[in-house]
Write a protein that holds these residues in place. Structure first.
Motif, mmCIF file in Angstrom:
data_model
loop_
_atom_site.group_PDB
_atom_site.id
_atom_site.type_symbol
_atom_site.label_atom_id
_atom_site.label_comp_id
_atom_site.label_asym_id
_atom_site.label_seq_id
_atom_site.Cartn_x
_atom_site.Cartn_y
_atom_site.Cartn_z
ATOM 1 N N LEU A 19 0.848 -1.187 0.000
ATOM 2 C CA LEU A 19 0.000 0.000 0.000
ATOM 3 C C LEU A 19 0.883 1.236 0.000
ATOM 4 C CD1 LEU A 19 -2.789 -0.834 2.589
ATOM 5 C CD2 LEU A 19 -2.992 -0.750 0.114
ATOM 6 N N ASP A 20 0.512 2.147 -0.827
ATOM 7 C CA ASP A 20 1.169 3.438 -0.792
ATOM 8 C C ASP A 20 0.727 4.125 0.489
ATOM 9 O OD1 ASP A 20 1.292 6.396 -1.325
ATOM 10 O OD2 ASP A 20 2.244 5.632 -3.137
ATOM 11 N N GLU A 21 1.608 4.914 1.064
ATOM 12 C CA GLU A 21 1.251 5.620 2.296
ATOM 13 C C GLU A 21 0.017 6.496 2.107
ATOM 14 O OE1 GLU A 21 3.647 9.451 2.800
ATOM 15 O OE2 GLU A 21 4.990 8.161 1.656
ATOM 16 N N LEU A 22 -0.213 6.947 0.875
ATOM 17 C CA LEU A 22 -1.362 7.813 0.617
ATOM 18 C C LEU A 22 -2.667 7.034 0.525
ATOM 19 C CD1 LEU A 22 0.215 10.208 -2.040
ATOM 20 C CD2 LEU A 22 -0.094 10.603 0.401
ATOM 21 N N ASP A 23 -2.576 5.736 0.217
ATOM 22 C CA ASP A 23 -3.785 4.935 0.061
ATOM 23 C C ASP A 23 -4.595 4.843 1.355
ATOM 24 O OD1 ASP A 23 -3.392 4.405 -2.626
ATOM 25 O OD2 ASP A 23 -2.189 2.618 -2.228
ATOM 26 N N VAL A 24 -3.965 5.048 2.477
ATOM 27 C CA VAL A 24 -4.679 4.919 3.753
ATOM 28 C C VAL A 24 -5.251 6.260 4.236
ATOM 29 C CG1 VAL A 24 -3.334 2.910 4.459
ATOM 30 C CG2 VAL A 24 -2.564 5.197 5.093
ATOM 31 N N LEU A 25 -4.949 7.329 3.522
ATOM 32 C CA LEU A 25 -5.441 8.642 3.949
ATOM 33 C C LEU A 25 -6.886 8.836 3.514
ATOM 34 C CD1 LEU A 25 -2.366 10.924 3.121
ATOM 35 C CD2 LEU A 25 -3.009 9.887 5.316
ATOM 36 N N ASP A 26 -7.646 9.589 4.298
ATOM 37 C CA ASP A 26 -9.028 9.887 3.925
ATOM 38 C C ASP A 26 -9.041 10.934 2.810
ATOM 39 O OD1 ASP A 26 -9.520 12.715 5.073
ATOM 40 O OD2 ASP A 26 -8.665 11.615 6.769
ATOM 41 N N GLU A 27 -10.196 11.038 2.173
ATOM 42 C CA GLU A 27 -10.311 11.893 0.991
ATOM 43 C C GLU A 27 -10.038 13.363 1.295
ATOM 44 O OE1 GLU A 27 -12.816 10.545 -2.197
ATOM 45 O OE2 GLU A 27 -13.973 12.370 -1.911
ATOM 46 N N GLN A 28 -10.535 13.835 2.429
ATOM 47 C CA GLN A 28 -10.350 15.244 2.775
ATOM 48 C C GLN A 28 -8.864 15.570 2.924
ATOM 49 O OE1 GLN A 28 -12.586 16.474 6.175
ATOM 50 N NE2 GLN A 28 -12.052 18.625 5.945
ATOM 51 N N ALA A 39 1.194 16.214 -6.060
ATOM 52 C CA ALA A 39 0.640 15.533 -7.235
ATOM 53 C C ALA A 39 0.294 14.079 -6.928
ATOM 54 C CB ALA A 39 1.626 15.597 -8.396
ATOM 55 N N ARG A 40 1.063 13.434 -6.037
ATOM 56 C CA ARG A 40 0.765 12.036 -5.701
ATOM 57 C C ARG A 40 -0.569 11.934 -4.956
ATOM 58 N NH1 ARG A 40 4.286 10.015 -2.094
ATOM 59 N NH2 ARG A 40 3.476 7.944 -2.481
ATOM 60 N N ALA A 41 -0.882 12.921 -4.160
ATOM 61 C CA ALA A 41 -2.177 12.909 -3.467
ATOM 62 C C ALA A 41 -3.306 13.019 -4.488
ATOM 63 C CB ALA A 41 -2.248 14.059 -2.461
ATOM 64 N N PHE A 42 -3.115 13.881 -5.481
ATOM 65 C CA PHE A 42 -4.150 14.000 -6.512
ATOM 66 C C PHE A 42 -4.257 12.711 -7.316
ATOM 67 C CE2 PHE A 42 -5.789 14.982 -10.691
ATOM 68 C CZ PHE A 42 -6.966 15.620 -10.352
ATOM 69 N N GLU A 43 -3.131 12.091 -7.630
ATOM 70 C CA GLU A 43 -3.162 10.817 -8.356
ATOM 71 C C GLU A 43 -3.921 9.755 -7.563
ATOM 72 O OE1 GLU A 43 1.201 11.514 -10.446
ATOM 73 O OE2 GLU A 43 0.897 9.798 -9.125
ATOM 74 N N THR A 44 -3.770 9.765 -6.251
ATOM 75 C CA THR A 44 -4.499 8.805 -5.413
ATOM 76 C C THR A 44 -6.002 9.067 -5.486
ATOM 77 O OG1 THR A 44 -2.594 8.651 -3.938
ATOM 78 C CG2 THR A 44 -4.698 7.865 -3.074
ATOM 79 N N LEU A 45 -6.374 10.337 -5.420
ATOM 80 C CA LEU A 45 -7.793 10.687 -5.562
ATOM 81 C C LEU A 45 -8.330 10.244 -6.918
ATOM 82 C CD1 LEU A 45 -7.726 14.311 -4.103
ATOM 83 C CD2 LEU A 45 -9.051 12.384 -3.167
ATOM 84 N N ALA A 46 -7.567 10.547 -7.962
ATOM 85 C CA ALA A 46 -7.999 10.190 -9.319
ATOM 86 C C ALA A 46 -8.145 8.680 -9.455
ATOM 87 C CB ALA A 46 -6.998 10.730 -10.336
ATOM 88 N N ARG A 47 -7.202 7.945 -8.879
ATOM 89 C CA ARG A 47 -7.256 6.483 -8.965
ATOM 90 C C ARG A 47 -8.503 5.940 -8.253
ATOM 91 N NH1 ARG A 47 -2.400 5.744 -7.302
ATOM 92 N NH2 ARG A 47 -2.871 5.173 -5.160
ATOM 93 N N ARG A 48 -8.873 6.546 -7.152
ATOM 94 C CA ARG A 48 -10.053 6.083 -6.421
ATOM 95 C C ARG A 48 -11.342 6.271 -7.221
ATOM 96 N NH1 ARG A 48 -9.144 8.121 -0.152
ATOM 97 N NH2 ARG A 48 -7.273 6.869 0.230
#
Length: 199
Positions: A19-28, A39-48
């Protein structure tokens, strides 16, 4: 039982998914980090959300390749505008609005819509005759959906295929809830008329 036997009998050790460290973060939290330029946080949002957004784009555009283009451009738009997202609606609603607007912009530039390229998966147990009849019915439905005016099609797709509520559709399209209800009603009436011979 020897040590070699135990080694053979033991179940293989499964590696835990990475798991990427960002995968466990909530959307907010991801939104805030993206707004700060991560940009990685946005990529995680986009992937979701990408599967749902792509499905919406395909249903509105009627063409998978154009839907892919619309989604990519919408994601670029969203990245550029993430700083303006105020959290007044859900992030997914905000993204639906951007994808919808991008699709509508692309639809205004081209006609006719090649909806025949959108195919439903065929159940394996259908007879050839039944499969042919089902395919013809689906093609007729796709043509009927494609023939709807853009504003009616978007509202109908969001309601009937994406399961969005009237309030969310109003936020996505920028219309009032009454207007959304009217568009969906007109879309249903037109589709029922177009599909009358298939009943």
């Amino acid at each position: 039982m020897t040590r070699a036997d135990l080694a053979v009998a033991a179940p293989p050790v499964r590696e835990a998914p990475v798991l990427d460290e960002l995968d466990v973060l909530d959307e907010q939290t991801l939104v805030v980090r993206a707004q700060e330029g991560d940009a990685r946080a946005f990529e995680t949002l986009a992937r979701r959300h990408q599967d749902a957004l792509y499905r919406l784009a395909v249903r509105v555009m009627g063409d998978p390749a154009e839907a892919e283009d619309a989604l990519q451009e919408a994601l670029l738009d969203a990245w550029r505008r993430i700083g303006r997202f105020r959290g007044e609606s859900a992030f997914s609603t905000w993204m639906y609005r951007i994808v919808t607007n991008r699709c509508l912009g692309m639809l205004r530039k081209r006609r006719p819509i090649p909806v025949e390229e959108v195919e439903a998966p065929a159940p394996a147990h259908d007879s050839p005759e039944r499969a042919a009849e089902r395919d013809a019915g689906m093609a007729a439905l796709h043509r009927a959906i494609a023939a709807l005016p853009d504003d009616l099609r978007v509202c109908w797709v969001l309601r009937e295929m994406e399961g969005q509520g009237y309030t969310e559709i109003a936020e996505i399209t920028g219309a009032t809830e009454d207007a959304v209800r009217g568009r969906i009603h007109r879309a249903r009436t037109k589709l029922a008329g177009a599909m009358r011979s298939w009943r």
